[in-house]
Design a protein around this motif. Structure first.
Motif, short mmCIF file in Angstrom:
data_model
loop_
_atom_site.label_atom_id
_atom_site.label_comp_id
_atom_site.label_asym_id
_atom_site.label_seq_id
_atom_site.Cartn_x
_atom_site.Cartn_y
_atom_site.Cartn_z
N ILE A 180 0.84 -1.20 0.00
CA ILE A 180 0.00 0.00 0.00
C ILE A 180 0.88 1.25 0.00
O ILE A 180 1.85 1.33 0.77
CB ILE A 180 -0.92 0.02 1.23
CG1 ILE A 180 -1.83 -1.22 1.23
CG2 ILE A 180 -1.77 1.29 1.27
CD1 ILE A 180 -2.61 -1.40 2.52
N LEU A 214 2.80 5.05 -7.24
CA LEU A 214 2.39 3.92 -8.08
C LEU A 214 3.32 3.75 -9.28
O LEU A 214 3.44 2.63 -9.82
CB LEU A 214 0.95 4.11 -8.56
CG LEU A 214 -0.14 4.01 -7.48
CD1 LEU A 214 -1.51 4.37 -8.05
CD2 LEU A 214 -0.17 2.59 -6.89
N VAL A 266 -1.13 -0.66 -4.34
CA VAL A 266 -2.45 -0.04 -4.37
C VAL A 266 -2.38 1.28 -3.61
O VAL A 266 -1.65 1.40 -2.62
CB VAL A 266 -3.53 -0.95 -3.76
CG1 VAL A 266 -3.69 -2.21 -4.58
CG2 VAL A 266 -3.21 -1.29 -2.32
N TYR A 267 -3.11 2.26 -4.10
CA TYR A 267 -3.15 3.57 -3.45
C TYR A 267 -4.48 3.71 -2.71
O TYR A 267 -5.54 3.68 -3.31
CB TYR A 267 -3.00 4.68 -4.49
CG TYR A 267 -3.39 6.05 -3.98
CD1 TYR A 267 -2.67 6.65 -2.94
CD2 TYR A 267 -4.48 6.73 -4.52
CE1 TYR A 267 -3.03 7.91 -2.46
CE2 TYR A 267 -4.84 7.98 -4.05
CZ TYR A 267 -4.11 8.56 -3.02
OH TYR A 267 -4.48 9.80 -2.54
N TRP A 268 -4.41 3.84 -1.37
CA TRP A 268 -5.61 3.98 -0.55
C TRP A 268 -5.66 5.31 0.19
O TRP A 268 -6.46 5.49 1.09
CB TRP A 268 -5.68 2.82 0.48
CG TRP A 268 -6.11 1.52 -0.14
CD1 TRP A 268 -6.48 1.30 -1.43
CD2 TRP A 268 -6.19 0.25 0.52
NE1 TRP A 268 -6.79 -0.02 -1.63
CE2 TRP A 268 -6.63 -0.69 -0.44
CE3 TRP A 268 -5.94 -0.19 1.80
CZ2 TRP A 268 -6.82 -2.03 -0.16
CZ3 TRP A 268 -6.13 -1.54 2.10
CH2 TRP A 268 -6.57 -2.45 1.12
#
Length: 535
Positions: free
Chosen positions: A515, A522, A529-531
């Motif tokens: 993450i 990215l 994953v970008y949260w």
């Protein structure tokens, strides 16, 4: 059959010991039950124990407290030094043997009945075990005692209290789940006291907290009005000589009878032959003796300073509660019961009703519910290790603290002055060595140490998931978990927007979920994953 182990200090006389044996006897039809007792004070338990309950003693003798007191009283200082040295050895052996027993215990559920056992159970008990502390004492607003208890239960799954007041008191001060389960009676008499005998009875240890010095004063006032009534005290203890002297000084010889320690049948006979029960205790967490008196239909008079009495006696219904330790008022209430046989009968009938609520067959169902609840906790919750270095990485990891209660969680970080207080906030905390790359030789040593300890911690915890925010401290644990095919979740630090961290480079190839907190990252970690931010 599931196995339950009780950790006891001894199996001699005492309310805690009575409660342990009562519950063990009640559980043996449904569980394999054993009692681990530190000291063997007698050839066999002082209360009747079901033959199916296994008993293991760790030491064939008890503490040498009496020898120390005798040496002090006789001013024999050489003997005192020898006894103090012996006491130190006993305490060290006691700790060593109990910790070893806890580590090796293969039970499904372990119930600790002393604060020191709570601490050892929490620290050394297997993670697969449901760990329960069982408190029988009232704190009396003693801040040191309260602190000791709270520190002892931080790593337990449940903390059982024998009164609702105690449950509410401790639940406000700890994250460990507190449960109210009262003590119980294992049997009920088939015949009740006639309440016609001119006898008052009290059962308990002759020690300061039981208040028998006050009871002699109270009975003196009663005896002045009703000289044909007697007071029977069943029990023994360190204050016996003091109480005997007071009886003689107040001309109550033959009126106050000290029966010493007696077995249950003897106590029951005294209850059956009495008309009023008096509890003078300064401290009482539950008051099992009150229930026993109630079961014979005896009205009870007690000082309300005994918290346990307040939970069982309804003033004016099944007895009297005396405020402010007022000995004159207690004597007055006893005299009212002496003067009115009808009042004794009415209150005694109400006492029988109260006693019926605490039948062991009812109370053990509450324990069954707790055991099943505890089993579900251990079986259903995934084991998750939250690990990071100290400083900013730890601050980011602690943003996930809302997740900790959802899982069987373990926090691992570096040991520094600022991270030691995490033990009071979280149930399971372990530490690795702190080190930086500024001192290469020391850093190499720290890395080797942390690898070895990470291996030990992994096999101790056996986690399902590793969640980490970096940095170097987490790397060994992640690779160990990968070798065991476990899930690894890595959160790249918020501090980097356009460049990779060394830890990120090392964990990225093995992470199950990687993450990033900046969308720009990215490009550097295509499979991430970008949260958004975790702050």
């Amino acid at each position: 059959m599931k196995k339950i182990t009780f950790l006891a200090l001894h199996l001699g006389y005492g309310g805690i010991e009575r409660s342990i044996i009562t519950l063990a006897n009640a559980l043996v039809d449904n569980y394999d039950v054993e009692i681990i007792s530190t000291y063997k004070l007698y050839d066999k338990p002082r209360f009747k124990l079901d033959d199916r309950v296994q008993v293991k003693y760790l030491m064939d003798y008890g503490p040498n407290r009496d020898e120390i007191n005798r040496a002090i009283d006789s001013h024999h200082y050489i003997k005192l030094l020898k006894e103090l040295k012996k006491a130190h050895k006993i305490l060290k052996l006691k700790k060593k043997l109990m910790i070893k027993t806890i580590k090796e215990c293969n039970s499904n559920i372990i119930i600790s009945t002393r604060d020191i056992h709570n601490s050892w159970l929490g620290k050394y008990g297997k993670n697969s075990v449901v760990k329960i502390g069982w408190e029988h004492n009232y704190h009396n607003n003693n801040h040191n005692y309260i602190k000791k208890i709270l520190n002892s239960i931080t790593k337990l799954d449940y903390f059982v209290l024998v009164s609702k007041d105690l449950r509410d008191f401790y639940q406000k001060r700890t994250k460990t789940k507190c449960i109210y389960i009262p003590n119980s009676l294992d049997s009920y008499p088939t015949k009740y006291a006639s309440l016609e005998e001119k006898s008052i009875v009290s059962v308990g240890r002759l020690s300061y907290e039981k208040g028998y010095d006050d009871l002699i004063d109270v009975f003196k006032l009663v005896n002045d009005r009703y000289p044909d009534w007697k007071l029977n005290i069943v029990g023994d203890g360190v204050e016996r000589a003091k109480i005997e002297a007071k009886i003689l000084r107040m001309n109550l010889a033959g009126k106050v009878i000290l029966h010493g320690y007696q077995n249950k049948d003897y106590v029951n006979t005294q209850l059956f032959k009495s008309s009023i029960y008096v509890l003078p205790s300064r401290s009482e967490s539950f008051g099992l003796v009150i229930l026993e008196a109630f079961s014979y239909g005896l009205p009870c008079v007690a000082f309300d300073r005994a918290n346990g009495a307040k939970n069982l006696i309804s003033d004016g219904w099944n007895g009297y509660l005396i405020k402010d330790s007022d000995k004159v008022k207690m004597a007055k209430r006893i005299c009212e019961l002496i003067a009115s046989p009808n009042r004794r009968v009415v209150m005694g009938t109400n006492a029988l009703t109260e006693a019926s609520k605490y039948n062991i067959n009812k109370i053990k169902k509450e324990w069954f519910h707790l055991f099943n609840q505890g089993k579900a906790v251990k079986e259903d919750k995934k084991k998750v290790v939250f690990i990071s270095s100290t400083g900013g990485h730890l601050n980011e990891l602690l943003q996930l603290r809302s997740m900790f209660d959802k899982y069987d969680s373990y926090l691992i970080t570096e040991k520094t002055q600022t991270t030691l207080n995490l033990q009071t906030e979280f149930k399971s905390v372990d530490y690795l060595k702190y080190g930086t790359r500024h001192n290469p030789f020391k850093y190499i040593y720290v890395c080797i140490f942390n690898v070895i300890k990470s291996i030990r911690l992994y096999h101790k915890i056996k986690p399902d998931y590793i969640i980490t925010t970096g940095a170097h401290t987490c790397v060994p644990m992640c690779y160990i978990a990968k070798l065991h095919h476990k899930k690894i979740i890595y959160i790249e630090t918020f501090a980097n927007m356009f460049s990779k961290t060394l830890t990120g480079r090392m964990i990225y190839p093995i992470a199950s979920l990687f993450i990033v907190q900046w969308e720009s990252m990215l490009k550097l970690y295509p499979k991430a994953v970008y949260w958004g931010w975790i702050f």
